[in-house]
Design a protein around this motif. Structure first.
Motif, PDB file in Angstrom:
ATOM      1  N   LYS A   1     -75.142  98.663 -55.750  1.00  0.00           N
ATOM      2  CA  LYS A   1     -75.576  97.395 -56.716  1.00  0.00           C
ATOM      3  C   LYS A   1     -74.733  95.665 -56.426  1.00  0.00           C
ATOM      4  O   LYS A   1     -75.954  94.561 -56.570  1.00  0.00           O
ATOM      5  N   GLN A   2     -73.621  96.051 -55.746  1.00  0.00           N
ATOM      6  CA  GLN A   2     -72.525  94.637 -55.701  1.00  0.00           C
ATOM      7  C   GLN A   2     -72.910  94.700 -54.598  1.00  0.00           C
ATOM      8  O   GLN A   2     -73.232  92.984 -54.180  1.00  0.00           O
ATOM      9  N   LEU A   3     -72.894  94.996 -53.182  1.00  0.00           N
ATOM     10  CA  LEU A   3     -73.876  95.011 -51.986  1.00  0.00           C
ATOM     11  C   LEU A   3     -75.220  93.795 -52.047  1.00  0.00           C
ATOM     12  O   LEU A   3     -75.518  92.938 -51.577  1.00  0.00           O
ATOM     13  N   THR A   4     -76.175  94.328 -52.830  1.00  0.00           N
ATOM     14  CA  THR A   4     -77.619  93.460 -53.261  1.00  0.00           C
ATOM     15  C   THR A   4     -77.562  92.289 -53.891  1.00  0.00           C
ATOM     16  O   THR A   4     -77.772  91.098 -53.421  1.00  0.00           O
ATOM     17  N   HIS A   5     -76.364  92.285 -54.412  1.00  0.00           N
ATOM     18  CA  HIS A   5     -76.234  91.244 -55.390  1.00  0.00           C
ATOM     19  C   HIS A   5     -75.104  90.074 -54.369  1.00  0.00           C
ATOM     20  O   HIS A   5     -75.653  88.990 -54.213  1.00  0.00           O
ATOM     21  N   TRP A   6     -74.242  90.302 -53.875  1.00  0.00           N
ATOM     22  CA  TRP A   6     -74.100  89.308 -52.563  1.00  0.00           C
ATOM     23  C   TRP A   6     -74.926  89.259 -51.881  1.00  0.00           C
ATOM     24  O   TRP A   6     -74.958  87.835 -51.433  1.00  0.00           O
ATOM     25  N   LEU A   7     -75.946  89.931 -51.034  1.00  0.00           N
ATOM     26  CA  LEU A   7     -77.492  89.572 -49.818  1.00  0.00           C
ATOM     27  C   LEU A   7     -77.880  88.919 -50.707  1.00  0.00           C
ATOM     28  O   LEU A   7     -78.716  88.073 -49.745  1.00  0.00           O
ATOM     29  N   LEU A   8     -77.778  88.359 -51.814  1.00  0.00           N
ATOM     30  CA  LEU A   8     -79.308  87.718 -52.232  1.00  0.00           C
ATOM     31  C   LEU A   8     -78.717  86.902 -52.550  1.00  0.00           C
ATOM     32  O   LEU A   8     -79.148  85.301 -52.775  1.00  0.00           O
ATOM     33  N   VAL A   9     -77.452  86.710 -53.004  1.00  0.00           N
ATOM     34  CA  VAL A   9     -76.926  85.633 -53.793  1.00  0.00           C
ATOM     35  C   VAL A   9     -76.151  85.018 -52.335  1.00  0.00           C
ATOM     36  O   VAL A   9     -76.173  83.370 -52.532  1.00  0.00           O
ATOM     37  N   GLY A  10     -75.619  85.734 -52.205  1.00  0.00           N
ATOM     38  CA  GLY A  10     -75.293  85.195 -50.644  1.00  0.00           C
ATOM     39  C   GLY A  10     -74.136  84.269 -50.751  1.00  0.00           C
ATOM     40  O   GLY A  10     -73.433  83.969 -49.982  1.00  0.00           O
ATOM     41  N   THR A  11     -73.219  84.918 -51.604  1.00  0.00           N
ATOM     42  CA  THR A  11     -71.611  84.630 -51.958  1.00  0.00           C
ATOM     43  C   THR A  11     -70.960  85.010 -50.672  1.00  0.00           C
ATOM     44  O   THR A  11     -69.570  84.605 -51.182  1.00  0.00           O
ATOM     45  N   ASN A  12     -71.270  86.297 -49.992  1.00  0.00           N
ATOM     46  CA  ASN A  12     -70.115  86.883 -49.460  1.00  0.00           C
ATOM     47  C   ASN A  12     -70.672  87.346 -47.760  1.00  0.00           C
ATOM     48  O   ASN A  12     -71.649  88.100 -47.709  1.00  0.00           O
ATOM     49  N   LYS A  13     -70.775  86.334 -47.533  1.00  0.00           N
ATOM     50  CA  LYS A  13     -71.006  85.900 -46.112  1.00  0.00           C
ATOM     51  C   LYS A  13     -70.824  86.828 -44.569  1.00  0.00           C
ATOM     52  O   LYS A  13     -71.768  87.328 -44.245  1.00  0.00           O
ATOM     53  N   LYS A  14     -69.351  87.633 -45.032  1.00  0.00           N
ATOM     54  CA  LYS A  14     -69.316  87.961 -43.949  1.00  0.00           C
ATOM     55  C   LYS A  14     -69.582  89.532 -44.520  1.00  0.00           C
ATOM     56  O   LYS A  14     -70.294  90.928 -43.262  1.00  0.00           O
ATOM     57  N   ILE A  15     -70.827  90.288 -45.215  1.00  0.00           N
ATOM     58  CA  ILE A  15     -71.394  91.471 -45.979  1.00  0.00           C
ATOM     59  C   ILE A  15     -71.873  91.339 -44.282  1.00  0.00           C
ATOM     60  O   ILE A  15     -72.426  92.664 -43.720  1.00  0.00           O
ATOM     61  N   ILE A  16     -72.864  90.539 -44.521  1.00  0.00           N
ATOM     62  CA  ILE A  16     -74.177  89.639 -43.074  1.00  0.00           C
ATOM     63  C   ILE A  16     -73.595  90.816 -41.941  1.00  0.00           C
ATOM     64  O   ILE A  16     -74.646  90.947 -41.074  1.00  0.00           O
ATOM     65  N   ASP A  17     -72.354  90.343 -41.827  1.00  0.00           N
ATOM     66  CA  ASP A  17     -71.430  90.520 -40.205  1.00  0.00           C
ATOM     67  C   ASP A  17     -71.542  91.803 -40.588  1.00  0.00           C
ATOM     68  O   ASP A  17     -71.326  92.858 -39.230  1.00  0.00           O
ATOM     69  N   TRP A  18     -70.839  92.250 -41.488  1.00  0.00           N
ATOM     70  CA  TRP A  18     -70.459  94.106 -40.812  1.00  0.00           C
ATOM     71  C   TRP A  18     -71.671  94.961 -40.918  1.00  0.00           C
ATOM     72  O   TRP A  18     -71.792  95.501 -40.069  1.00  0.00           O
ATOM     73  N   LEU A  19     -72.379  94.488 -41.404  1.00  0.00           N
ATOM     74  CA  LEU A  19     -73.792  95.285 -41.434  1.00  0.00           C
ATOM     75  C   LEU A  19     -74.403  95.286 -40.497  1.00  0.00           C
ATOM     76  O   LEU A  19     -74.633  96.035 -39.269  1.00  0.00           O
ATOM     77  N   VAL A  20     -74.585  94.116 -40.153  1.00  0.00           N
ATOM     78  CA  VAL A  20     -75.249  93.942 -38.162  1.00  0.00           C
ATOM     79  C   VAL A  20     -74.495  94.475 -37.284  1.00  0.00           C
ATOM     80  O   VAL A  20     -74.854  94.538 -35.902  1.00  0.00           O
TER      81      VAL A  20
END
Length: 293
Positions: free
Chosen positions: A72-91
């Motif tokens: 749930k937290q991950l989805t929130h970050w991805l939608l709101v875009g407030t934690n950009k490094k999460i995308i880097d971690w996934l990629v």
């Protein structure tokens, strides 16, 4: 460090609520992607009770951080875009465990749609822009120019973010630097507001006039997410809409946005009988004209 961490992530992988385990290693000593840690152990879990859990490790020379993030937290970050490094971690992350290919599917989705949740992001920014515009216009009409100026700056900020999102670009903190390339006209409007030698009253008048134009132009596209949800059943009361998880991201702007779309005849109101014969519940539905399109 990977070998030392192996027992840690193997233990986590054995838990039934663990969805994925990824390992991210730094590319340089002060790598911001890993928060200067040598290794990040990124674990996604379906257990939403604790959204974020963090532990730090060291072998005496190197340091590692383990982040356990709820789905749930991950989805929130991805939608709101407030934690950009999460995308880097996934990629960039190397997958060590992946239940039902959860992380792999996320990687593919991010590859196909770099701007995760584009429609809802556009809706959120338009809602914020409209609120700032309306509040600013009221201050302007009452000749409270400095208050109007602050709202105008805020309105343009959300416009810039909206334009970036429409262009499939994640808005950065330096969004105005982005605007120089993405939409010079929007950047010029901002430049006129903050740098022109014209009287503040004239600058504000120009910005509010232009903002009205942009709001009108973006309304249909930016409201698609909300209207799509409304179309899922005949009518909704406001509490039902607040309880929709993805609509909670609109926060306090949701009701304001709904009323704006009612005014624009994209949403219709429905009067439903209540226990009080003199009062009706006010519900909302997609405008009939849109249903037939």
């Amino acid at each position: 460090m990977e070998q030392i961490l192996r027992p840690v992530y193997q233990e986590r992988a054995s838990l039934p609520d663990t969805l994925s385990v990824l390992l991210i290693e730094n590319q340089r000593e002060d790598d911001p992607i890993t928060d200067t840690f040598d290794t990040i152990l990124f674990i996604i879990t379906s257990n939403n009770e604790v959204p974020i859990q963090t532990k730090h490790y060291t072998d005496g020379k190197l340091k590692a951080a383990m982040h356990i993030i709820s789905e749930k937290q991950l989805t929130h970050w991805l939608l709101v875009g407030t934690n950009k490094k999460i995308i880097d971690w996934l990629v960039l992350g190397k997958i060590y465990f992946d239940r039902d290919e959860y992380a792999e599917r996320l990687k593919q989705q991010l590859s196909a749609e770099p701007l995760f949740g584009r429609n809802i992001k556009m809706g959120m920014e338009l809602a914020k822009m409209i609120r700032a515009y309306n509040e600013g216009k009221i201050h302007f009409e009452r000749k409270r120019y400095m208050d109007a100026y602050l709202r105008a700056i805020n309105s343009l900020h959300h416009l810039a973010r909206l334009v970036a999102i429409k262009a499939n670009t994640l808005p950065e903190e330096t969004v105005w630097s982005q605007m120089k390339k993405i939409d010079p006209a929007v950047y010029k409007l901002y430049e006129e507001l903050i740098g022109s030698e014209e009287a503040v009253e004239k600058r504000l008048d120009l910005v509010f006039l232009a903002s009205e134009f942009f709001i009108h132009n973006y309304t249909n596209e930016a409201s698609e997410h909300l209207l799509g949800i409304l179309n899922k059943k005949e009518s909704w009361n406001i509490q039902e809409l607040h309880e929709r998880e993805e609509l909670s991201l609109y926060s306090s702007d949701l009701e304001f946005f709904i009323e704006y779309l009612v005014d624009k005849q994209l949403i219709e109101t429905v009067s439903v009988p209540s226990k009080n014969d003199l009062l009706f519940h006010r519900e909302y539905r997609l405008a009939r004209a849109l249903k037939t399109m």
